[in-house]
Design a protein around this motif. Sequence first.
Motif, PDB file in Angstrom:
ATOM      1  N   PRO A 170      33.269  -4.447 -13.858  1.00 16.79           N
ATOM      2  CA  PRO A 170      32.354  -5.556 -14.159  1.00 16.79           C
ATOM      3  C   PRO A 170      31.819  -6.203 -12.879  1.00 16.79           C
ATOM      4  O   PRO A 170      32.469  -6.154 -11.831  1.00 16.79           O
ATOM      5  CB  PRO A 170      33.237  -6.536 -14.938  1.00 16.79           C
ATOM      6  CG  PRO A 170      34.385  -5.731 -15.439  1.00 16.79           C
ATOM      7  CD  PRO A 170      34.619  -4.654 -14.424  1.00 16.79           C
ATOM      8  N   GLU A 171      30.652  -6.797 -12.977  1.00 18.33           N
ATOM      9  CA  GLU A 171      30.066  -7.466 -11.809  1.00 18.33           C
ATOM     10  C   GLU A 171      30.922  -8.625 -11.328  1.00 18.33           C
ATOM     11  O   GLU A 171      30.809  -9.050 -10.174  1.00 18.33           O
ATOM     12  CB  GLU A 171      28.663  -7.963 -12.151  1.00 18.33           C
ATOM     13  CG  GLU A 171      27.646  -6.845 -12.360  1.00 18.33           C
ATOM     14  CD  GLU A 171      26.246  -7.382 -12.559  1.00 18.33           C
ATOM     15  OE1 GLU A 171      26.063  -8.623 -12.462  1.00 18.33           O
ATOM     16  OE2 GLU A 171      25.332  -6.571 -12.810  1.00 18.33           O
ATOM     17  N   SER A 172      31.796  -9.130 -12.197  1.00 15.01           N
ATOM     18  CA  SER A 172      32.659 -10.256 -11.819  1.00 15.01           C
ATOM     19  C   SER A 172      33.789  -9.843 -10.881  1.00 15.01           C
ATOM     20  O   SER A 172      34.434 -10.703 -10.249  1.00 15.01           O
ATOM     21  CB  SER A 172      33.271 -10.888 -13.077  1.00 15.01           C
ATOM     22  OG  SER A 172      34.041  -9.937 -13.804  1.00 15.01           O
ATOM     23  N   VAL A 173      34.044  -8.533 -10.759  1.00 10.23           N
ATOM     24  CA  VAL A 173      35.137  -8.062  -9.908  1.00 10.23           C
ATOM     25  C   VAL A 173      34.790  -8.295  -8.438  1.00 10.23           C
ATOM     26  O   VAL A 173      33.698  -7.951  -7.977  1.00 10.23           O
ATOM     27  CB  VAL A 173      35.426  -6.570 -10.152  1.00 10.23           C
ATOM     28  CG1 VAL A 173      36.400  -6.026  -9.114  1.00 10.23           C
ATOM     29  CG2 VAL A 173      35.990  -6.366 -11.554  1.00 10.23           C
ATOM     30  N   VAL A 174      35.715  -8.882  -7.722  1.00 11.47           N
ATOM     31  CA  VAL A 174      35.553  -9.086  -6.281  1.00 11.47           C
ATOM     32  C   VAL A 174      35.873  -7.768  -5.579  1.00 11.47           C
ATOM     33  O   VAL A 174      36.956  -7.204  -5.772  1.00 11.47           O
ATOM     34  CB  VAL A 174      36.490 -10.199  -5.778  1.00 11.47           C
ATOM     35  CG1 VAL A 174      36.402 -10.323  -4.267  1.00 11.47           C
ATOM     36  CG2 VAL A 174      36.151 -11.526  -6.453  1.00 11.47           C
ATOM     37  N   VAL A 175      34.946  -7.279  -4.790  1.00  7.95           N
ATOM     38  CA  VAL A 175      35.117  -5.995  -4.110  1.00  7.95           C
ATOM     39  C   VAL A 175      35.301  -6.236  -2.610  1.00  7.95           C
ATOM     40  O   VAL A 175      34.494  -6.909  -1.975  1.00  7.95           O
ATOM     41  CB  VAL A 175      33.908  -5.079  -4.341  1.00  7.95           C
ATOM     42  CG1 VAL A 175      34.094  -3.745  -3.607  1.00  7.95           C
ATOM     43  CG2 VAL A 175      33.702  -4.836  -5.845  1.00  7.95           C
ATOM     44  N   ALA A 176      36.375  -5.669  -2.056  1.00  9.08           N
ATOM     45  CA  ALA A 176      36.642  -5.822  -0.627  1.00  9.08           C
ATOM     46  C   ALA A 176      35.625  -5.032   0.179  1.00  9.08           C
ATOM     47  O   ALA A 176      35.392  -3.842  -0.082  1.00  9.08           O
ATOM     48  CB  ALA A 176      38.052  -5.338  -0.310  1.00  9.08           C
ATOM     49  N   ARG A 177      35.014  -5.692   1.165  1.00 13.41           N
ATOM     50  CA  ARG A 177      34.040  -5.041   2.035  1.00 13.41           C
ATOM     51  C   ARG A 177      34.317  -5.429   3.493  1.00 13.41           C
ATOM     52  O   ARG A 177      33.403  -5.704   4.274  1.00 13.41           O
ATOM     53  CB  ARG A 177      32.623  -5.425   1.621  1.00 13.41           C
ATOM     54  CG  ARG A 177      32.291  -5.008   0.183  1.00 13.41           C
ATOM     55  CD  ARG A 177      30.848  -5.278  -0.180  1.00 13.41           C
ATOM     56  NE  ARG A 177      30.572  -4.969  -1.577  1.00 13.41           N
ATOM     57  CZ  ARG A 177      30.314  -3.750  -2.042  1.00 13.41           C
ATOM     58  NH1 ARG A 177      30.293  -2.729  -1.200  1.00 13.41           N
ATOM     59  NH2 ARG A 177      30.078  -3.543  -3.323  1.00 13.41           N
ATOM     60  N   ASP A 178      35.584  -5.419   3.821  1.00 15.61           N
ATOM     61  CA  ASP A 178      36.023  -5.808   5.156  1.00 15.61           C
ATOM     62  C   ASP A 178      35.511  -4.853   6.229  1.00 15.61           C
ATOM     63  O   ASP A 178      35.450  -5.204   7.402  1.00 15.61           O
ATOM     64  CB  ASP A 178      37.552  -5.865   5.178  1.00 15.61           C
ATOM     65  CG  ASP A 178      38.118  -6.493   6.427  1.00 15.61           C
ATOM     66  OD1 ASP A 178      37.714  -7.624   6.758  1.00 15.61           O
ATOM     67  OD2 ASP A 178      38.957  -5.855   7.093  1.00 15.61           O
ATOM     68  N   ILE A 179      35.136  -3.642   5.818  1.00 18.05           N
ATOM     69  CA  ILE A 179      34.672  -2.646   6.786  1.00 18.05           C
ATOM     70  C   ILE A 179      33.470  -3.144   7.577  1.00 18.05           C
ATOM     71  O   ILE A 179      33.277  -2.762   8.738  1.00 18.05           O
ATOM     72  CB  ILE A 179      34.330  -1.314   6.088  1.00 18.05           C
ATOM     73  CG1 ILE A 179      34.022  -0.235   7.133  1.00 18.05           C
ATOM     74  CG2 ILE A 179      33.192  -1.489   5.087  1.00 18.05           C
ATOM     75  CD1 ILE A 179      33.871   1.147   6.577  1.00 18.05           C
ATOM     76  N   ALA A 180      32.661  -4.025   6.986  1.00 18.83           N
ATOM     77  CA  ALA A 180      31.455  -4.503   7.664  1.00 18.83           C
ATOM     78  C   ALA A 180      31.773  -5.154   8.998  1.00 18.83           C
ATOM     79  O   ALA A 180      31.016  -5.009   9.967  1.00 18.83           O
ATOM     80  CB  ALA A 180      30.698  -5.482   6.772  1.00 18.83           C
ATOM     81  N   ASP A 181      32.897  -5.853   9.064  1.00 20.09           N
ATOM     82  CA  ASP A 181      33.251  -6.594  10.276  1.00 20.09           C
ATOM     83  C   ASP A 181      34.448  -6.025  11.027  1.00 20.09           C
ATOM     84  O   ASP A 181      34.628  -6.327  12.209  1.00 20.09           O
ATOM     85  CB  ASP A 181      33.562  -8.052   9.926  1.00 20.09           C
ATOM     86  CG  ASP A 181      32.410  -8.734   9.228  1.00 20.09           C
ATOM     87  OD1 ASP A 181      31.273  -8.592   9.705  1.00 20.09           O
ATOM     88  OD2 ASP A 181      32.644  -9.390   8.198  1.00 20.09           O
TER      89      ASP A 181
END
Length: 336
Positions: free
Chosen positions: A278-289
């Motif tokens: 679901p769009e409500s799920v928080v997705v980790a995107r730590d790779i960006a930084d």
Amino acid sequence: MNARKTLRQAEPVRYSRLLAVAAERGTETVTNDDVAGPIDSSDEWIRQRTGIVTRRRATADVDVLDLAEAASRKALDAAGLVGADIDAVILSTITYFHQTPSAAAVLADRLGATPAAAYDISAACAGYAYGIGQADALVRSGAARNVLVIGAEKLSDIIDPTDRSISFLLGDGAGAAVVGPSDAPGIGPTVWGSDGSKSQAIRQTHSLQELAADGTLGMPTLRQDGQTVFKWASFQMAPIAAKAMAEAGVEPDDIQVFVPHQANMRIIDQMVKQLKLPESVVVARDIADSGNTSAASIPLATERLLSEGSARPGDLALQIGFGAGLVYAAQVVVLP
């Protein structure tokens, strides 16, 4: 003749959970412009292909054990424990350059955890999830009460600045978690495995034996077959994550946080799509930084979500690691 005595076994514990997660990142920020020159690339190309804007790397005087120790001390503090409370230390890394003794044994001594059991895992980017699975089993079997799991890497020690396949992705850091007993289920079954037929998809350039025979080779560095790894991770790992949810008795609508290994932003996006989260799920995107930090990436990303308030204690998180071997491991956990 005396009757044979019945062996006594450890008393099992029904449930386990994460008591704390903590992180230590490299202190130097390395931009795309800093790495683009030697690989004849650009900030724009790196962002488009990987989603990375910067990566964090440690200074020359900091080694992988220093990173692991710092993250571990933070995790122990967050769990309200000290080293002497730890019964086992499991450290996943591919950047500790001693065949023996294990990094985990040295780390346990630094933390005051002696005589805790201690051993290393070589499962690359899946190593932290492997460690959580083993810690869960140790706690529930009664073999240990509190287990410290660490994923730590100083990948900047084994990069070739001119390599266009993987080196420009890599960062340094360590994440640590404490696993202990629980009154309710806190760690779902681990779904894990390997495919050694693709062992050369992510590899080092040469072995230490080859280096000993030919000193001109220099320190081994990493290489990967990008397309092979991208296709494998993008399309074969989503079913593993889905199986981990099924084994835990949950569905995508029950998941609040998704923490995949931070390999590539396009892989993350493809997995989210395939899993129908679901769009409500928080997705980790730590790779960006932070870049790709191999065994450290899942706990680093988890700690960031918790510290920034994007995820909350008690949230259900689906985590999956995958990488060199090729190996993979996934489980659903309750965040501490």
